[in-house]
Design an enzyme around this catalytic site. Sequence first.
Site, PDB file in Angstrom:
ATOM      1  N   ASP A 176       0.904  -1.123  -0.128  1.00 20.88           N
ATOM      2  CA  ASP A 176       0.104   0.109  -0.107  1.00 20.88           C
ATOM      3  C   ASP A 176       0.914   1.218   0.124  1.00 20.88           C
ATOM      4  O   ASP A 176       2.030   1.167   0.124  1.00 20.88           O
ATOM      5  CB  ASP A 176      -1.095   0.033   1.193  1.00 20.88           C
ATOM      6  N   ASP A 232      -0.314   5.011   1.186  1.00 17.23           N
ATOM      7  CA  ASP A 232      -0.330   5.950   2.141  1.00 17.23           C
ATOM      8  C   ASP A 232      -0.311   5.437   3.556  1.00 17.23           C
ATOM      9  O   ASP A 232      -0.871   4.253   3.656  1.00 17.23           O
ATOM     10  CB  ASP A 232      -1.679   6.531   2.099  1.00 17.23           C
ATOM     11  N   ASP A 251      -3.440  12.516   0.121  1.00 16.66           N
ATOM     12  CA  ASP A 251      -4.425  13.404   0.007  1.00 16.66           C
ATOM     13  C   ASP A 251      -4.711  14.434   0.778  1.00 16.66           C
ATOM     14  O   ASP A 251      -4.695  15.541   0.745  1.00 16.66           O
ATOM     15  CB  ASP A 251      -5.811  12.745  -0.377  1.00 16.66           C
ATOM     16  N   ASP A 304      -5.124   3.459  -3.012  1.00 17.39           N
ATOM     17  CA  ASP A 304      -6.146   4.242  -3.413  1.00 17.39           C
ATOM     18  C   ASP A 304      -5.877   5.746  -3.274  1.00 17.39           C
ATOM     19  O   ASP A 304      -6.656   6.486  -3.428  1.00 17.39           O
ATOM     20  CB  ASP A 304      -7.289   4.061  -2.332  1.00 17.39           C
ATOM     21  N   ASP A 336      -2.036  -0.765   5.776  1.00 16.99           N
ATOM     22  CA  ASP A 336      -2.714  -0.190   6.980  1.00 16.99           C
ATOM     23  C   ASP A 336      -4.347  -0.005   6.989  1.00 16.99           C
ATOM     24  O   ASP A 336      -4.887  -0.212   8.153  1.00 16.99           O
ATOM     25  CB  ASP A 336      -2.197   1.196   7.294  1.00 16.99           C
TER      26      ASP A 336
END
Length: 273
Positions: free
Chosen positions: A9, A11, A20, A95, A175
Amino acid sequence: MAGIMVVFDFDKTIIEVDSDNWVVDELGATDLFNELLPTMPWNSLMERMMKEMHAKGKTIEEIKDVLKRVPIHPRVVPAIKTAHSLGCDLRIVSDANMFFIETILDHLGIRNCFSEINSNPSYVNGEGRLIISPYVDFLTSPHGCNLCPPNMCKGMIIERIQANEGKKKMIYLGDGVGDFCPSLKLKEGDFMMPRKDFPAWKLICENRALLKAEIFEWIDGKELEQILIGLIEKIKIEEANNGVQLLSAVDCKFEKIPMVAHEAFPPPLRVHH
């Protein structure tokens, strides 16, 4: 050997924050973001925020400068470089969006360590504004997973990777809530590394019986590096031992052939010049 794939992942896994939120906060748009948050999906909101910030004169260069200041634990980049140097296939499933991720990876000098990045598409248009699109067009082709946000199901991405690279052992690090679904897709012999006390870790603790992979929690970049490199070395040793056992089995098979069998081989053909 089958090989090892490490899926990250982004972030709060590779970097310490949500990219973001970091951009929105650093560019002074937090209040507008919080005002609009209840009205639309997160990915759509980020597209709207890029439009609003562009209208207020924020440039792509300013966004890049903010991204280059993103906090990251000092042991994460060495961990990634070591895993890459050990021959692992490194990928990202995130994402966030491609522009944010690639800007940060390029700044850190590790973009070439990753063979694939799966994230929401983004590009800078002719007016100099960042356009962010959903990974999945949830209005026309919803993915149908009730565990994941409408714009991306990470579990489906893992299934696609497994279909193409099924023999590789997989280590997955994440996470967030969106990292729980892919953890359910990991197979026996794979490894899940959830960040302790974060949403994915909590969901895994509550649903441990649903996972086939071994679970190794981590707290910070130091533990990420220690555990990740330890798992890679563990897999490599096991693969090497399996290879030795296979060779031994082949050796034993040939040792059982009686010498008389060799006498039945035809004599070598002599070539006359």
